[in-house]
Design a protein around this motif. Structure first.
Motif, PDB file in Angstrom:
ATOM      1  N   GLU A  72       0.827  -1.207   0.000  1.00 31.78           N
ATOM      2  CA  GLU A  72       0.000   0.000   0.000  1.00 31.78           C
ATOM      3  C   GLU A  72       0.865   1.262   0.000  1.00 31.78           C
ATOM      4  O   GLU A  72       0.469   2.294  -0.548  1.00 31.78           O
ATOM      5  CB  GLU A  72      -0.932   0.011   1.206  1.00 31.78           C
ATOM      6  CG  GLU A  72      -1.953   1.145   1.153  1.00 31.78           C
ATOM      7  CD  GLU A  72      -2.856   1.183   2.359  1.00 31.78           C
ATOM      8  OE1 GLU A  72      -3.999   1.633   2.232  1.00 31.78           O
ATOM      9  OE2 GLU A  72      -2.409   0.770   3.460  1.00 31.78           O
ATOM     10  N   PHE A 110      -5.755  -2.070  -4.125  1.00 34.99           N
ATOM     11  CA  PHE A 110      -5.752  -0.761  -3.469  1.00 34.99           C
ATOM     12  C   PHE A 110      -6.124   0.353  -4.448  1.00 34.99           C
ATOM     13  O   PHE A 110      -6.782   1.329  -4.077  1.00 34.99           O
ATOM     14  CB  PHE A 110      -4.392  -0.479  -2.833  1.00 34.99           C
ATOM     15  CG  PHE A 110      -4.162  -1.222  -1.551  1.00 34.99           C
ATOM     16  CD1 PHE A 110      -5.083  -1.157  -0.516  1.00 34.99           C
ATOM     17  CD2 PHE A 110      -3.019  -1.991  -1.365  1.00 34.99           C
ATOM     18  CE1 PHE A 110      -4.882  -1.847   0.681  1.00 34.99           C
ATOM     19  CE2 PHE A 110      -2.804  -2.673  -0.177  1.00 34.99           C
ATOM     20  CZ  PHE A 110      -3.739  -2.604   0.851  1.00 34.99           C
ATOM     21  N   ILE A 112     -12.137   0.316  -2.006  1.00 35.91           N
ATOM     22  CA  ILE A 112     -12.887  -0.505  -1.062  1.00 35.91           C
ATOM     23  C   ILE A 112     -13.982  -1.329  -1.718  1.00 35.91           C
ATOM     24  O   ILE A 112     -14.246  -2.460  -1.316  1.00 35.91           O
ATOM     25  CB  ILE A 112     -13.473   0.375   0.074  1.00 35.91           C
ATOM     26  CG1 ILE A 112     -14.072  -0.502   1.175  1.00 35.91           C
ATOM     27  CG2 ILE A 112     -14.478   1.368  -0.478  1.00 35.91           C
ATOM     28  CD1 ILE A 112     -13.104  -1.446   1.833  1.00 35.91           C
ATOM     29  N   GLU A 170      -6.824  -1.787   4.393  1.00 37.34           N
ATOM     30  CA  GLU A 170      -7.511  -0.637   3.805  1.00 37.34           C
ATOM     31  C   GLU A 170      -8.293   0.120   4.866  1.00 37.34           C
ATOM     32  O   GLU A 170      -8.366   1.358   4.840  1.00 37.34           O
ATOM     33  CB  GLU A 170      -8.444  -1.120   2.691  1.00 37.34           C
ATOM     34  CG  GLU A 170      -8.891  -0.037   1.710  1.00 37.34           C
ATOM     35  CD  GLU A 170     -10.021   0.834   2.256  1.00 37.34           C
ATOM     36  OE1 GLU A 170     -10.209   1.951   1.746  1.00 37.34           O
ATOM     37  OE2 GLU A 170     -10.717   0.381   3.198  1.00 37.34           O
TER      38      GLU A 170
END
Length: 212
Positions: free
Chosen positions: A126, A139, A143, A186
Motif C-alpha cells: 500500500e 488498493f 474498497i 484498507e
C-alpha cells in the motif's frame, strides 16, 4: 510464584523470550531472582548478563524495550517463557529475532507465522504501490473492489464446503484470508486487534462455563 522456581547453582534460570503476537522466538537469555522481580514489577524485561555479571534492562540504551504480556514456567519450573510486545529488534545485530540462521526448514508445513508476513507485505504494498502487483491493483480499485473480492471468495468457500471438496475449501479459504487481510489494511484495522476480540470472547466463554 518466584518462590517455586528452580534456579541453577549460579542462581540463574533460562528464559525464552517470545513475541506475544507473531510467536517468533526472539532470544534466549538468563534471569536471576532480582531481574525476574524487576521484570514483574516494571512490566518490561530485565536479564542477568553472565559475561558482565550484572542486571541489564532490555532497550535501556536502544529504546527497544519489551513489554511483558505473560511469564510461564515449564513443568519442572527450571525454565521460563516470557511473551512480550517488542518495541524494536530483539537482536544486537538489528534483526527482529536472534534466530536468523536456518539449519533445516520444511517449506511444505503450514504455520501461523505466514499471517504477520502477509500483513507486513500488504502494508508495504500500500505504501510502495509497485506496478503489476495484484495487491496494488486492489488498493487502486478501492474498497468496493476489495469488498467484492471478499464476498466472492467467501462464496467460493461455501460452495467448496457444500460440494465436500476439501481441496477447494483449502485453496478458497487461503484466498479469503488474503483478501480479508487486504480489507483490514484498507480499513486500518490491526489483525491483532481482531485476534484480541477472539481471545477475549474465548476467555469470557470459559469463565461463564466455569460458573455453570
Amino acid at each position: 510464584m518466584i518462590e517455586g522456581l528452580k534456579f541453577d547453582d549460579k542462581g540463574l534460570i533460562t528464559v525464552v523470550v517470545q513475541d506475544a503476537q507473531t510467536k517468533d522466538v526472539l532470544t534466549v537469555a538468563y534471569m536471576n531472582e532480582e531481574s525476574l522481580q524487576k521484570t514483574i514489577d516494571t512490566g518490561e524485561t530485565w536479564f542477568y548478563s553472565r559475561s558482565r555479571q550484572e542486571l541489564w534492562h532490555k532497550g535501556e540504551t536502544s529504546g527497544n524495550v519489551q513489554k511483558v504480556v505473560s511469564i510461564k514456567a515449564d513443568c519442572d519450573k527450571d525454565a521460563l517463557v516470557v511473551e512480550v510486545l517488542p518495541a524494536g529488534p530483539a537482536c544486537h545485530n538489528g534483526t527482529s529475532t536472534c534466530f536468523t540462521n536456518t539449519i533445516v526448514e520444511k517449506t511444505d508445513v503450514g504455520s501461523v507465522d505466514i499471517i504477520p508476513q502477509l500483513v507486513n507485505i500488504i502494508r508495504q504494498r500500500e505504501i510502495d504501490m509497485p506496478e503489476g502487483a495484484y495487491t496494488t491493483y486492489l488498493f487502486e480499485k478501492g474498497i468496493d473492489k476489495i469488498c467484492k473480492k471478499v464476498g466472492e471468495e467467501a462464496t467460493e468457500v461455501v460452495i467448496g464446503a457444500k460440494n465436500r471438496d476439501a481441496e477447494e475449501v483449502k485453496w478458497e479459504t487461503a484466498d479469503l484470508l488474503y483478501h480479508l487481510l487486504v480489507l483490514l489494511q484498507e480499513q486500518k484495522v490491526d489483525v491483532y486487534d481482531v485476534l484480541e476480540v477472539l481471545k477475549t470472547r474465548h476467555a469470557e466463554k470459559r469463565a461463564s462455563t466455569k460458573n455453570i
